[in-house]
Design an enzyme around this catalytic site. Sequence first.
Site, PDB file in Angstrom:
ATOM      1  N   HIS A 193      50.504 105.412  24.026  1.00 25.72           N
ATOM      2  CA  HIS A 193      49.489 106.103  24.814  1.00 25.72           C
ATOM      3  C   HIS A 193      49.837 106.053  26.291  1.00 25.72           C
ATOM      4  O   HIS A 193      50.339 105.038  26.782  1.00 25.72           O
ATOM      5  CB  HIS A 193      48.117 105.485  24.573  1.00 25.72           C
ATOM      6  CG  HIS A 193      47.643 105.630  23.158  1.00 25.72           C
ATOM      7  ND1 HIS A 193      48.098 104.828  22.139  1.00 25.72           N
ATOM      8  CD2 HIS A 193      46.775 106.510  22.590  1.00 25.72           C
ATOM      9  CE1 HIS A 193      47.527 105.204  20.999  1.00 25.72           C
ATOM     10  NE2 HIS A 193      46.730 106.212  21.246  1.00 25.72           N
TER      11      HIS A 193
ATOM     12  N   ASP B  69      49.993 109.662  23.663  1.00 23.22           N
ATOM     13  CA  ASP B  69      48.737 110.395  23.538  1.00 23.22           C
ATOM     14  C   ASP B  69      47.816 110.167  24.738  1.00 23.22           C
ATOM     15  O   ASP B  69      47.970 109.205  25.500  1.00 23.22           O
ATOM     16  CB  ASP B  69      47.994 109.953  22.277  1.00 23.22           C
ATOM     17  CG  ASP B  69      48.609 110.496  21.004  1.00 23.22           C
ATOM     18  OD1 ASP B  69      49.693 111.115  21.069  1.00 23.22           O
ATOM     19  OD2 ASP B  69      48.009 110.291  19.928  1.00 23.22           O
TER      20      ASP B  69
END
Length: 242
Positions: free
Chosen positions: A206, A58
């Site tokens: 991430h 992400d």
Amino acid sequence: MPDVSEQEPVQDQILRNEFLDSILIEFKETVENQARKFPECFYLHSPSNKKQIALTFDDGPDGRYTPGILDVLKECNVKATFFLLGQNMELNPEMTKRIVDEGHAVGNHSYSHPDFRYLKVEEAHQKQVIKTQQIFEEILGFRPAYFRPPYGVVTDEQIKVLCEESMIIVNWSIETFDWSDTQNSPGKILDRIKRYHHEGAVILMHSAGGDRSNTITVLPELIEFLQNEGYEFVTIDRMFNK
């Protein structure tokens, strides 16, 4: 989320940990309920029992950590899915193109990463989802079918609008906590993978939004462990075949 300070009294640490645990329990109950209510367009993991696993990243793209993650994935010959922010794609169009050029899948992660619970349905849809879809089209020439809400939270009313437009919401079934300063050591991340891996898992990591050095460091060992366990790495579109 607030981090636990090593200088806190033990009792304060216990109380704070209990508070954080209650938040995670509430979040888990909410998204599991939404997955049951919207089985055609809201997923936490694959509905099949194939020995597949999806790495998802992400908050990118950026020019510092996203390249390192892409380098590791290329070296390991693994494809992943990147849920991208519109504002970061605008700043890093070439990195956005590199992700797709190297065979990875992409999904919409909103324009500016707000908490959708505090946005009206129309605002969330037009200013966050649709705006980002337009940026995807401008840079890549297509609009992705997959969406991950910031923080994993989205209201039922917002889900209905996304479903009506044939978008697929994909959260995750394994949280690595690679975003947490107190829980993101490579050892702790790998321990979570070893403890919670399962068929059809969607792993949350991430590629931007903070110091992702530990994510890059642990990634080769994480991939090696799961491959030795017999898992095939697949992108979200392959996993859900939608």
